[in-house]
Write an enzyme that holds these catalytic residues in place. Structure first.
Site, mmCIF file in Angstrom:
data_model
loop_
_atom_site.group_PDB
_atom_site.id
_atom_site.type_symbol
_atom_site.label_atom_id
_atom_site.label_comp_id
_atom_site.label_asym_id
_atom_site.label_seq_id
_atom_site.Cartn_x
_atom_site.Cartn_y
_atom_site.Cartn_z
ATOM 1 N N SER A 53 -27.404 1.036 -22.619
ATOM 2 C CA SER A 53 -28.417 0.047 -21.537
ATOM 3 C C SER A 53 -29.740 0.228 -22.023
ATOM 4 C CB SER A 53 -27.738 -0.141 -20.665
ATOM 5 O OG SER A 53 -28.757 -1.603 -19.886
ATOM 6 N N ASP A 193 -21.449 -9.159 -36.401
ATOM 7 C CA ASP A 193 -20.579 -9.558 -37.260
ATOM 8 C C ASP A 193 -19.318 -10.121 -36.963
ATOM 9 O OD1 ASP A 193 -21.535 -7.771 -39.658
ATOM 10 O OD2 ASP A 193 -20.517 -5.937 -39.107
#
Length: 293
Positions: A53, A193
């Site tokens: 993060s 993806d």
């Protein structure tokens, strides 16, 4: 002693950075700047950098060899980009169901990640995945992965599996970092993806990293942020230290409560970077000793 001998004698070090939102980026930047100037912790002295993060963003800055002192000045002056969200958006913008799931301890970490991921996939957010990736891209030094082994962490929203992205995965750097910082219900899940990734609780990875990279030591930089789904590696580090691994932990000192409480408020960043400089300076002697062969 020639350069090859010096490299062979160098302590093999991993840097692990936790989460912390907007203020966490500033605090970690301050810590890293202090450690670079006072302990010699630089990309060429470490073997792997793992960021979660906020730590994925600060870790990318460090791994890419950016001028951390200049970044500190930008934090002080308020010349930093903040998430492209409506004014006043914060933890209260996260749906209550997601907040409850983030605080839950029921089930395995992977099961909790899967639950949070399912909620994050349904939650409306004010910007799109493409917007988030573009914003993160604007913060990074460029599209190329750093030369050092840099691994931003994320969680597969469908499976709850923890992912440590690597250069070899062929994923764009900005997408990998954005997927690490995508606080569920606050920022959108990031599509990579065909999969979807978010900032949910991570399964501990330190032990595997130590084995894979043959590490002698870890520097852990991260404030405890119970209201955000950052990686907490404290128990794993306890066990590794008991087994002989050299560990330095930098988790914040006096005054860190505001940085944690106001994690998503960019107005607190100037204060956070000053605290980071202080905490990094305090830890510099221990890190200097850790780097000594």
């Amino acid at each position: 002693m020639d350069q090859q001998d010096a490299q062979a004698r160098r302590v093999r070090v991993g840097v692990v950075l936790g989460g912390g939102g907007e203020t966490g980026i500033a605090w970690q930047t301050g810590v890293l700047a202090a450690l670079a100037s006072e302990a010699g912790l630089r990309p060429d002295t470490v073997d792997v950098v793992v960021g979660t993060s906020a730590g994925a963003i600060a870790g990318c800055y460090f791994s890419a060899g950016l001028d951390l002192d200049r970044l500190v000045e930008k934090e002080r002056e308020g010349e930093v980009a903040s998430a492209p969200l409506p004014a006043g958006a914060g933890m209260t913008a996260i749906p209550a169901q997601i907040v409850a799931a983030l605080g839950s301890t029921e089930g395995t970490i992977q099961e909790r990640g899967r639950t949070i991921g399912a909620l994050a996939l349904k939650a409306p957010t004010p910007i799109s995945s493409a917007d988030l990736v573009a914003y993160v891209s604007s913060m990074l030094p460029g599209p190329d992965w750093p030369a050092v082994d840099f691994r931003p962490t994320s969680v597969n929203a469908e499976t709850g599996e923890t992912v440590l992205w690597r250069r070899e995965d062929g994923v764009p750097l900005a997408a990998a970092v954005a997927s690490s910082a995508a606080v569920p219900g606050f920022l959108p899940v990031v599509e990579i993806d065909g999969g979807h990734y978010t900032d949910a609780p991570r399964t501990s990875f330190s032990a595997g990293l130590v084995g894979e990279k043959a590490l002698d030591a870890i520097v852990y930089i991260g404030m405890p942020t119970p209201n955000l789904s950052n990686t907490v590696e404290e128990k794993a580090l306890d066990e590794l230290a008991a087994g002989g691994l050299r560990v330095v932990r930098i988790t914040g000192g006096d005054g860190s409560e505001e940085v944690i409480r106001e994690a998503l408020d960019p107005r607190v960043r100037p204060r956070a970077v000053e605290l980071g400089l202080r905490d990094g300076t305090a830890a510099a002697p221990a890190v200097t000793e850790l780097l000594r062969p």
